[in-house]
Design a protein around this motif. Structure first.
Motif, mmCIF file in Angstrom:
data_model
loop_
_atom_site.group_PDB
_atom_site.id
_atom_site.type_symbol
_atom_site.label_atom_id
_atom_site.label_comp_id
_atom_site.label_asym_id
_atom_site.label_seq_id
_atom_site.Cartn_x
_atom_site.Cartn_y
_atom_site.Cartn_z
ATOM 1 N N SER A 115 0.829 -1.207 0.000
ATOM 2 C CA SER A 115 0.000 0.000 0.000
ATOM 3 C C SER A 115 0.859 1.251 0.000
ATOM 4 O O SER A 115 2.013 1.219 0.442
ATOM 5 N N TYR A 116 0.282 2.312 -0.508
ATOM 6 C CA TYR A 116 1.030 3.569 -0.584
ATOM 7 C C TYR A 116 0.092 4.765 -0.659
ATOM 8 O O TYR A 116 -1.078 4.632 -1.015
ATOM 9 N N LEU A 117 0.628 5.897 -0.291
ATOM 10 C CA LEU A 117 -0.052 7.190 -0.507
ATOM 11 C C LEU A 117 0.942 8.048 -1.280
ATOM 12 O O LEU A 117 2.071 8.231 -0.819
ATOM 13 N N THR A 118 0.557 8.559 -2.409
ATOM 14 C CA THR A 118 1.457 9.437 -3.158
ATOM 15 C C THR A 118 0.712 10.727 -3.475
ATOM 16 O O THR A 118 -0.439 10.689 -3.905
ATOM 17 N N LEU A 119 1.370 11.840 -3.245
ATOM 18 C CA LEU A 119 0.733 13.124 -3.525
ATOM 19 C C LEU A 119 1.669 13.997 -4.352
ATOM 20 O O LEU A 119 2.890 13.952 -4.175
ATOM 21 N N PRO A 120 1.085 14.770 -5.268
ATOM 22 C CA PRO A 120 1.962 15.674 -6.031
ATOM 23 C C PRO A 120 2.489 16.781 -5.137
ATOM 24 O O PRO A 120 1.791 17.239 -4.230
ATOM 25 N N ALA A 122 3.036 20.330 -5.406
ATOM 26 C CA ALA A 122 2.620 21.335 -6.382
ATOM 27 C C ALA A 122 2.552 22.710 -5.750
ATOM 28 O O ALA A 122 2.100 22.864 -4.622
ATOM 29 N N PHE A 141 -2.737 2.537 5.215
ATOM 30 C CA PHE A 141 -3.070 3.949 5.403
ATOM 31 C C PHE A 141 -4.576 4.196 5.293
ATOM 32 O O PHE A 141 -5.264 3.567 4.489
ATOM 33 N N ASP A 142 -5.054 5.131 6.113
ATOM 34 C CA ASP A 142 -6.479 5.465 6.046
ATOM 35 C C ASP A 142 -6.654 6.956 5.742
ATOM 36 O O ASP A 142 -5.684 7.674 5.474
ATOM 37 N N ALA A 143 -7.917 7.404 5.803
ATOM 38 C CA ALA A 143 -8.226 8.793 5.419
ATOM 39 C C ALA A 143 -7.500 9.798 6.317
ATOM 40 O O ALA A 143 -7.025 10.837 5.837
ATOM 41 N N LEU A 146 -3.990 10.201 5.263
ATOM 42 C CA LEU A 146 -3.915 11.015 4.048
ATOM 43 C C LEU A 146 -4.017 12.508 4.386
ATOM 44 O O LEU A 146 -3.292 13.338 3.832
ATOM 45 N N GLN A 147 -4.909 12.838 5.335
ATOM 46 C CA GLN A 147 -5.060 14.244 5.738
ATOM 47 C C GLN A 147 -3.741 14.783 6.294
ATOM 48 O O GLN A 147 -3.275 15.848 5.902
ATOM 49 N N SER A 150 -1.034 14.988 3.574
ATOM 50 C CA SER A 150 -1.214 16.071 2.589
ATOM 51 C C SER A 150 -0.712 17.406 3.152
ATOM 52 O O SER A 150 -0.172 18.235 2.417
ATOM 53 N N TYR A 154 2.156 19.497 1.380
ATOM 54 C CA TYR A 154 1.922 20.900 1.017
ATOM 55 C C TYR A 154 3.086 21.779 1.494
ATOM 56 O O TYR A 154 3.619 22.605 0.758
#
Lengths: 338, 129
Positions: A115-120, A122, A141-143, A146-147, A150, A154
């Protein structure tokens, strides 16, 4: 509720670390050090387009097949986000391995990416890279993860963009043009940060002040051009003698300062003595001659010497250096309050 | 040609209303997960991609405040509702694929239950005789 507050505090601390970083490697390392307090992961990665480099911070027991899988996946996701396809062969991989798990939870040598979480990353609609958390466990990973992630992404994007904008200015502003070591301005800033970390966190910090013995004679006998060559060579020896996390800066003239985070007196003495011996045993080519040179070194330490500020630490190292000179040069002295 | 329903509202308007509300819901859920700035970027990437086949989608205005269909409503009211539906359906498919590529199921799990019934509802609207 208490857990959320705890996590928010960790998040604040991570953001603060990112904000006060000077280099991407530092961001990755310091974020990586803190992330295990928020997430359970096997590898954390930052792909930075400007450098075509993928920085991976991962569990010590990560098999290389897992590392490759994470790298491939990040490049694949980045390609989906970007307009141009990206090739893993053109990306430089920089891997830092750390013990993120207890020994009994070491990764299976055949572990695969589950499993993974990937974010741009930007800023102002421009994708400058991506950031990723990866695990060998399914549904890791869960919601809420992710919060949190992110917010970190950022902040990382904003800091990297800042680096990108000011990289050329920064190069001029922080490096000594002769030796390519950090300059005094950078040293002062770095010292503020390291001193804050140490004084508030109760973490050891050592300073080593280095001065080339009888350097004036080199300049007077062989001229400044040859003197400059010696400075460059000694700078290079200093750089190769310290740990990755240490900072080596030219303090002025033939004086240098080493900032050694998390180093107690024993470790600082060991590093200083290593430098002394290395310089002593090196033959320097000066003009047509080959000659031996020596250095004197003074050490100060927090908390051993009860320094209350970064200025105290510098004064104490300077005093110890003075003692080394007075004691006959080519020696290491530790600050002595008496 | 767009059809008028018994209530007097154009089917195209109804389809746009439906997708407008779906966009708002998706925006609300996903922006809470990944932040407005990244979501704005992902929406713009998707619109750019799917807008090549369905140019009317390029009139969607995306900002950190959300998505506005105002210009689309002005310009494409007379567009066949089925065309609007197909365009939005492709857009949501692309977005869901993007969300999955980025975070596997984490975003999709939250969004899919909202998207699926609305797309079915739009399907029903455009297929009404």
């Amino acid at each position: 509720m208490r857990l959320i507050f705890k996590n928010l505090n960790i998040l604040r601390s991570i953001i603060n670390t990112i904000n006060t970083s000077f280099e991407i490697k530092e961001i990755v390392e310091s974020a990586g050090n803190n992330l295990p307090n928020l997430f359970e992961f096997s590898a954390f990665g930052v792909l930075w387009k400007a450098e075509s480099t993928l920085y991976l911070y991962q569990e010590e027991s990560c098999p290389s097949s897992f590392t490759q899988e994470v790298a491939r996946n990040m490049v694949r996701v980045f390609s989906i986000l970007g307009e141009e396809p990206n090739d893993l062969d053109r990306v430089t991989l920089q891997v830092e391995k750390r013990k993120l798990r207890p020994s009994h939870m070491m990764m299976d040598p055949k572990a695969t990416l589950k499993s993974y979480l990937t974010l741009p990353l930007a800023v102002e609609e421009e994708i400058i890279g991506c950031v990723s958390l990866n695990s060998d466990q399914p549904n890791a990973f869960d919601a809420q993860d992710l919060q949190f992630f992110s917010v970190i992404g950022y902040q990382m994007a904003a800091t990297l963009k800042h680096f990108q904008r000011f990289s050329s200015v920064k190069t001029m502003a922080i490096y000594d043009t002769l030796t390519t070591l950090y300059n005094r301005g950078y040293l002062e800033e770095r010292l503020i940060i390291e001193a804050q970390k140490s004084f508030y966190g109760g973490i050891a910090l050592s300073l080593v002040m280095v001065d080339i013995d009888h350097f004036k004679k080199v300049n007077d006998t062989f001229g400044h051009t040859e003197g400059d060559k010696v400075l460059k060579e000694i700078a290079s020896l200093l750089k190769t003698s310290v740990r990755k996390k240490d900072t080596v800066a030219r303090y002025g003239g033939e004086e240098f300062i080493l900032i050694l985070p998390e180093a107690g007196l024993d470790e600082a003495s060991m590093i200083a003595e290593r430098i002394r011996r290395l310089v002593e045993s090196t033959l320097f080519e000066v003009g047509q001659a080959r000659m031996n040179l020596t250095v004197s070194l003074g050490i100060s330490n927090f908390p051993s010497h009860h320094a209350r500020s970064k200025e105290d630490l510098v004064k104490m190292a300077d005093q110890a250096l003075y003692d080394a000179k007075r004691g006959g040069r080519n020696r290491v002295c530790i600050f002595n309050p008496a | 040609m767009a059809k008028e329903t018994k209530g007097g509202k154009w089917t195209s308007d109804l389809v746009l209303d439906l997708y407008s509300s779906l966009l708002s819901e998706v925006w609300e859920v996903v922006s809470a997960l990944i932040g407005e700035a990244i979501l704005e970027l992902l929406f713009n990437l998707s619109i750019k991609k799917i807008g090549e086949k369905y140019p009317f989608l390029n009139s969607l205005k995306v900002s950190e405040e959300g998505i506005s269909l105002e210009k689309m409503r002005e310009d494409y009211r007379s567009m066949p509702p089925v065309e609007i539906h197909r365009g939005f359906q492709s857009l949501f498919n692309h977005l869901l694929n993007l969300f999955s590529a980025l975070t596997e199921g984490v975003i999709s799990r939250e969004v899919f239950p909202k998207v699926f019934p609305k797309v079915r509802e739009a399907e029903r609207l455009v297929s009404q005789k």
